[in-house]
Write a protein that holds these residues in place. Structure first.
Motif, PDB file in Angstrom:
ATOM      1  N   ASP A 234      40.546  46.293  45.327  1.00 27.24           N
ATOM      2  CA  ASP A 234      39.771  44.863  45.595  1.00 27.24           C
ATOM      3  C   ASP A 234      39.488  44.116  44.356  1.00 27.24           C
ATOM      4  OD1 ASP A 234      39.266  45.718  48.521  1.00 27.24           O
ATOM      5  OD2 ASP A 234      38.025  47.310  47.930  1.00 27.24           O
ATOM      6  N   TYR A 235      39.178  44.992  43.165  1.00 24.15           N
ATOM      7  CA  TYR A 235      39.122  43.962  42.077  1.00 24.15           C
ATOM      8  C   TYR A 235      40.303  43.498  41.478  1.00 24.15           C
ATOM      9  CZ  TYR A 235      34.240  45.328  40.903  1.00 24.15           C
ATOM     10  OH  TYR A 235      32.974  45.284  41.168  1.00 24.15           O
ATOM     11  N   ASP A 236      41.546  44.327  41.674  1.00 25.32           N
ATOM     12  CA  ASP A 236      42.866  43.764  41.340  1.00 25.32           C
ATOM     13  C   ASP A 236      43.116  42.438  42.026  1.00 25.32           C
ATOM     14  OD1 ASP A 236      43.901  45.966  39.878  1.00 25.32           O
ATOM     15  OD2 ASP A 236      44.483  46.997  41.617  1.00 25.32           O
ATOM     16  N   ALA A 237      42.592  42.284  43.466  1.00 29.63           N
ATOM     17  CA  ALA A 237      42.651  41.082  44.198  1.00 29.63           C
ATOM     18  C   ALA A 237      41.792  40.135  43.716  1.00 29.63           C
ATOM     19  CB  ALA A 237      42.475  41.432  45.858  1.00 29.63           C
ATOM     20  N   LEU A 238      40.672  40.548  43.396  1.00 30.35           N
ATOM     21  CA  LEU A 238      39.594  39.413  42.863  1.00 30.35           C
ATOM     22  C   LEU A 238      40.162  38.763  41.721  1.00 30.35           C
ATOM     23  CD1 LEU A 238      36.740  38.299  42.718  1.00 30.35           C
ATOM     24  CD2 LEU A 238      36.150  40.055  41.083  1.00 30.35           C
ATOM     25  N   VAL A 239      40.547  39.184  40.789  1.00 33.75           N
ATOM     26  CA  VAL A 239      41.184  38.656  39.533  1.00 33.75           C
ATOM     27  C   VAL A 239      42.287  37.759  40.030  1.00 33.75           C
ATOM     28  CG1 VAL A 239      42.722  39.246  37.581  1.00 33.75           C
ATOM     29  CG2 VAL A 239      40.435  40.587  38.072  1.00 33.75           C
ATOM     30  N   GLU A 240      43.261  38.113  40.887  1.00 32.22           N
ATOM     31  CA  GLU A 240      44.330  37.424  41.369  1.00 32.22           C
ATOM     32  C   GLU A 240      43.842  36.162  41.806  1.00 32.22           C
ATOM     33  OE1 GLU A 240      47.472  38.915  44.401  1.00 32.22           O
ATOM     34  OE2 GLU A 240      47.463  40.604  42.734  1.00 32.22           O
ATOM     35  N   ASP A 241      43.070  36.471  43.066  1.00 30.09           N
ATOM     36  CA  ASP A 241      42.261  35.278  43.697  1.00 30.09           C
ATOM     37  C   ASP A 241      41.497  34.238  42.795  1.00 30.09           C
ATOM     38  OD1 ASP A 241      43.541  36.120  46.059  1.00 30.09           O
ATOM     39  OD2 ASP A 241      41.689  37.288  46.560  1.00 30.09           O
ATOM     40  N   VAL A 242      40.735  34.813  41.771  1.00 27.13           N
ATOM     41  CA  VAL A 242      40.186  33.910  40.903  1.00 27.13           C
ATOM     42  C   VAL A 242      41.131  32.975  40.117  1.00 27.13           C
ATOM     43  CG1 VAL A 242      38.805  33.682  38.813  1.00 27.13           C
ATOM     44  CG2 VAL A 242      37.984  35.160  40.733  1.00 27.13           C
ATOM     45  N   VAL A 243      42.184  33.690  39.748  1.00 22.11           N
ATOM     46  CA  VAL A 243      43.167  32.845  38.767  1.00 22.11           C
ATOM     47  C   VAL A 243      44.036  31.981  39.713  1.00 22.11           C
ATOM     48  CG1 VAL A 243      45.326  33.194  37.511  1.00 22.11           C
ATOM     49  CG2 VAL A 243      43.439  34.758  37.081  1.00 22.11           C
ATOM     50  N   LYS A 244      44.300  32.240  40.555  1.00 25.11           N
ATOM     51  CA  LYS A 244      44.903  31.477  41.800  1.00 25.11           C
ATOM     52  C   LYS A 244      44.223  30.225  42.143  1.00 25.11           C
ATOM     53  CE  LYS A 244      46.859  31.677  46.489  1.00 25.11           C
ATOM     54  NZ  LYS A 244      45.790  31.968  47.405  1.00 25.11           N
ATOM     55  N   ILE A 245      42.732  30.597  42.501  1.00 23.39           N
ATOM     56  CA  ILE A 245      42.059  29.321  42.943  1.00 23.39           C
ATOM     57  C   ILE A 245      41.749  28.421  41.458  1.00 23.39           C
ATOM     58  CG2 ILE A 245      39.814  28.672  43.701  1.00 23.39           C
ATOM     59  CD1 ILE A 245      40.134  31.108  45.755  1.00 23.39           C
ATOM     60  N   GLY A 246      41.538  29.076  40.474  1.00 22.51           N
ATOM     61  CA  GLY A 246      41.089  28.447  39.564  1.00 22.51           C
ATOM     62  C   GLY A 246      42.427  27.532  38.964  1.00 22.51           C
ATOM     63  N   LYS A 247      43.597  27.911  39.220  1.00 20.57           N
ATOM     64  CA  LYS A 247      44.590  27.057  38.775  1.00 20.57           C
ATOM     65  C   LYS A 247      44.847  26.030  39.699  1.00 20.57           C
ATOM     66  CE  LYS A 247      47.552  30.325  35.967  1.00 20.57           C
ATOM     67  NZ  LYS A 247      48.558  31.323  36.018  1.00 20.57           N
ATOM     68  N   GLU A 248      44.441  26.294  41.249  1.00 21.65           N
ATOM     69  CA  GLU A 248      44.681  25.276  41.894  1.00 21.65           C
ATOM     70  C   GLU A 248      43.676  24.059  41.766  1.00 21.65           C
ATOM     71  OE1 GLU A 248      45.036  28.227  45.610  1.00 21.65           O
ATOM     72  OE2 GLU A 248      43.832  26.391  46.373  1.00 21.65           O
ATOM     73  N   LEU A 249      42.492  24.478  41.533  1.00 22.92           N
ATOM     74  CA  LEU A 249      41.216  23.798  41.420  1.00 22.92           C
ATOM     75  C   LEU A 249      41.513  22.964  39.840  1.00 22.92           C
ATOM     76  CD1 LEU A 249      38.308  25.497  42.581  1.00 22.92           C
ATOM     77  CD2 LEU A 249      39.452  23.742  44.016  1.00 22.92           C
ATOM     78  N   SER A 250      42.326  23.215  39.052  1.00 24.77           N
ATOM     79  CA  SER A 250      42.246  22.572  37.865  1.00 24.77           C
ATOM     80  C   SER A 250      43.449  21.879  37.533  1.00 24.77           C
ATOM     81  CB  SER A 250      41.782  23.670  36.720  1.00 24.77           C
ATOM     82  OG  SER A 250      42.743  24.572  36.558  1.00 24.77           O
ATOM     83  N   THR A 251      44.376  21.867  38.409  1.00 25.38           N
ATOM     84  CA  THR A 251      45.512  21.126  38.157  1.00 25.38           C
ATOM     85  C   THR A 251      45.725  20.099  38.910  1.00 25.38           C
ATOM     86  OG1 THR A 251      46.640  23.308  38.156  1.00 25.38           O
ATOM     87  CG2 THR A 251      48.185  21.533  38.290  1.00 25.38           C
ATOM     88  N   PHE A 252      45.724  18.943  38.180  1.00 21.14           N
ATOM     89  CA  PHE A 252      45.622  17.457  39.022  1.00 21.14           C
ATOM     90  C   PHE A 252      47.013  16.818  39.032  1.00 21.14           C
ATOM     91  CE2 PHE A 252      41.888  18.280  36.472  1.00 21.14           C
ATOM     92  CZ  PHE A 252      40.941  18.047  37.227  1.00 21.14           C
ATOM     93  N   SER A 253      47.387  16.535  40.106  1.00 24.52           N
ATOM     94  CA  SER A 253      48.977  16.096  40.130  1.00 24.52           C
ATOM     95  C   SER A 253      48.683  14.662  40.581  1.00 24.52           C
ATOM     96  CB  SER A 253      49.591  16.933  41.199  1.00 24.52           C
ATOM     97  OG  SER A 253      49.112  17.109  42.353  1.00 24.52           O
TER      98      SER A 253
END
Ligand code: PLP
Length: 489
Positions: free
Chosen positions: A470-489
Motif C-alpha cells: 500500500d505504501y509502494d502504491a502511495l509513493v507511486e501515486d503521489v509522484v504520478k499525480i504530482g507530475k500531472e499537476l505540475s506539468t504545464f503544457s
C-alpha cells in the motif's frame, strides 16, 4: 387525548413484537458487516458523499414508525457507503484506528447487556478493572496504580491534568481562587491541542501554559524548559505540571522523557505523559529505552482506539498514586451508598475516579480482544506499523521527486512532492492539491500538517490492515499525480 388509565390498558415497549423478524434482520446485519469488513480493500478508501445522500439523511423528526427493513435499507444506501474510511488499509490520516471484527461484535454484546459500568456488583465492573490492570501490565506501569477507561485521549489528558492540579492544593473546595500562587504548566510547542483545552477548562488558563521550544527533531528542548521553570519560580509562580509527549501528533516525536522525569522529581512537579498513540510503542523492544520513564510518570494518557486497534471509543488514563486519583473525584452521594450485600455492594464505584457517572461497557471489546488475539499479536502489529513507516521513509528518500521532511522516528511519516523551479509556497499549494486528488480518486487517505512552513503529506500508521505494498502504491501515486499537476503544457 388518552388518560392514564387508558394508557395502562395497553402498555407498550420498544422490544419487537415479532422477535423472529428482528432476529432475521439482525442476522442480515451481522452478515452484511462481516462482508463489508472482509471486502473493505476492494472499495475506494474514501468517496465524496453525494448531495442526494446528505438530503436523504436530513429529514423531519419521524413521528410515525417505518418498517425495520426500510430503515435498514436507508442506512445501507445513504450512510454505510460514505464512511470515513479509517477501516481501510490505505487510510493513514490523522491518527485513527481501524477497529476489528471481533471488537465490533464485542460492542454488540456490550450494548446488548447494556450495564451501566459505574457502580454495583456485576461482571462489567470486574472486566473493567481487569482491563485497567492489563493496561498497566502492558506499559510496565506500577501494579498498585489506578486508572480509568474514558472516551479517548482528550478526556484522558484532561483527567490527568485535573488530578495534577488538585494535588497542589484544596482545589475541590477553594478552586484556583484559594491558590496563593499562579499555577504554571509546561509542554512542548508540538503538543496536541487537547492539552491547551485541558488548561483552559481546568481554570489554569491558556496564558499559564508555557510552550517549550522544540529542536529540529521536534522534541522538547530541555534547556528552554529549565530556563522557563527558573523564571517562573523567580516570579513567585508555582510550576505544577510538565506534559511530556510520547509521540507527538505531527511527527511522532518522543520528548526526552528521562530528562523531564528528572526535572519533575527534582522540582516536585507532576509528570503527565500524553501518549495517545506513542505510549503503545513501549510494547516493542526498540522503544523500551526511550519510553522507560513512562513507568515512573505520575499520569499517562493513551488511546486503545488508536494503536490497540479498538473501534471507537476507548481511551485510558493511569495514575501512579491511587489516593491522589481518588481524592480528585471521590465522594458518596446518598443515592450511591455502598451496601454490604446485594447489587449495591461490589467494587469502589468508578465515579470516584473520573467525571463520568454513567459509563458504557467499553472494556468488553478490549477484554475479549486481548483474550482472543493475545497480547503478543498487538506487540507484533505495533512493531509492524513502525517497520512499515521506516520502509515508507526509505522509499521517499530514494525517490528524487519526493522529500522526507523530517526523519522517521516512529509510525508517522511526513513528506512532500518536490519540483525544480517551485518555491516553498508553490510546493505548498501543489502538495495540498495532490492530497485532495489522492482522496477524491479514492486511492489513499493520508492527511497533512505544516512543519516549519512546509505543507506536508502525513501518514500516521495505526492500521493493522495496511501492507507495505500500500505504501509502494502511495509513493507511486503521489509522484504520478504530482507530475500531472505540475506539468504545464
Ligand atoms: C489523538 C491524540 C489526542 C486526542 O485523543 P482523542 O482520542 O482523539 O481524544 C491527544 N494527543 C495525541 C498525541 C493524539 O494523537
Amino acid at each position: 387525548m388518552e388518560d392514564f388509565n387508558q394508557i395502562l390498558e395497553k402498555e407498550t415497549t420498544l422490544d419487537p413484537q415479532d422477535w423472529s423478524q428482528m432476529r432475521a434482520i439482525a442476522h442480515t446485519m451481522v452478515d452484511d458487516m462481516m462482508n463489508y469488513l472482509e471486502t473493505v480493500a476492494e472499495r475506494p478508501s474514501w468517496q465524496p458523499m453525494p448531495q442526494s445522500a446528505k438530503d436523504a439523511i436530513r429529514q423531519p423528526l419521524p413521528e410515525q414508525p417505518m418498517e425495520l427493513e426500510a430503515v435498514y435499507n436507508r442506512f445501507k444506501t445513504n450512510i454505510l457507503p460514505y464512511t470515513k474510511g479509517n477501516i481501510h488499509p490505505r487510510f493513514t490520516a490523522w491518527v485513527q484506528g481501524t477497529g476489528t471484527p471481533l471488537a465490533m461484535m464485542a460492542d454488540m454484546l456490550a450494548s446488548g447487556m447494556n450495564p451501566n459500568t459505574t457502580i454495583g456488583e456485576h461482571a462489567a465492573m470486574y472486566v473493567d478493572k481487569q482491563v485497567i490492570d492489563w493496561c498497566k501490565e502492558l506499559l510496565d506501569f506500577p501494579s498498585e496504580a489506578t486508572g480509568m477507561l474514558v472516551s479517548g485521549g482528550s478526556i484522558a489528558n484532561i483527567t490527568g491534568i485535573i488530578v495534577a492540579r488538585n494535588s497542589f492544593g484544596n482545589i475541590r473546595a477553594e478552586g484556583l481562587q484559594g491558590m496563593t500562587q499562579k499555577m504554571i504548566m509546561y509542554c512542548s510547542a508540538e503538543t496536541h491541542a487537547c492539552i491547551m483545552k485541558a488548561a483552559e477548562v481546568t481554570g489554569i488558563g491558556g496564558n499559564n501554559v508555557r510552550k517549550i521550544n522544540v529542536g529540529s527533531d521536534f522534541r522538547m528542548q530541555i534547556a528552554h524548559l529549565e530556563a522557563l521553570i527558573a523564571e517562573d519560580r523567580a516570579a513567585g509562580y508555582l510550576p505544577f505540571c510538565i506534559v511530556g509527549n510520547a509521540g507527538t501528533v505531527n511527527t511522532g516525536a518522543i520528548d526526552p522523557l528521562d530528562d523531564i522525569l528528572n526535572i519533575c522529581q527534582r522540582e516536585k512537579i507532576w509528570f503527565h505523559i500524553d501518549g495517545a498513540f506513542g505510549a503503545l510503542a513501549k510494547l516493542t523492544p526498540e522503544y523500551q529505552t526511550q519510553l522507560k520513564a513512562l513507568e515512573q510518570a505520575d499520569s499517562v494518557a493513551f488511546d486503545l482506539h488508536k494503536w490497540m486497534y479498538m473501534p471507537y471509543e476507548v481511551g485510558c488514563v493511569l495514575f501512579k498514586n491511587p489516593a491522589l486519583h481518588r481524592a480528585a473525584f471521590g465522594g458518596q452521594p446518598s443515592y450511591l451508598l455502598s451496601h454490604e450485600r446485594g447489587i449495591a455492594a461490589g467494587p469502589d464505584p468508578l465515579t470516584n475516579y473520573g467525571m463520568e457517572l454513567s459509563r458504557g461497557f467499553k472494556a468488553l471489546k478490549v477484554y475479549l480482544s486481548l483474550q482472543h488475539h493475545g497480547a503478543q499479536a498487538f506487540r507484533d502489529l505495533i512493531r509492524q506499523n513502525i517497520a512499515q513507516s521506516f520502509y515508507l521513509g526509505e522509499l521517499i528518500v530514494q525517490d528524487a521527486d519526493l522529500e522526507l521532511v523530517t526523519p522517521v522516528s516512529c509510525n508517522v511519516v511526513c513528506f512532500r512532492f518536490i519540483k525544480d523551479g517551485f518555491d516553498n509556497e508553490a510546493l505548498n499549494i501543489l502538495n495540498k492539491e495532490i492530497l485532495m486528488e489522492l482522496h477524491e480518486r479514492g486511492l489513499h487517505v493520508p492527511s497533512s500538517t505544516i512543519l516549519d512552513g512546509k505543507y506536508v503529506i502525513r501518514c500516521a500508521n495505526v492500521n493493522h490492515r495496511l501492507r507495505k505494498t500500500d505504501y509502494d502504491a502511495l509513493v507511486e501515486d503521489v509522484v504520478k499525480i504530482g507530475k500531472e499537476l505540475s506539468t504545464f503544457s
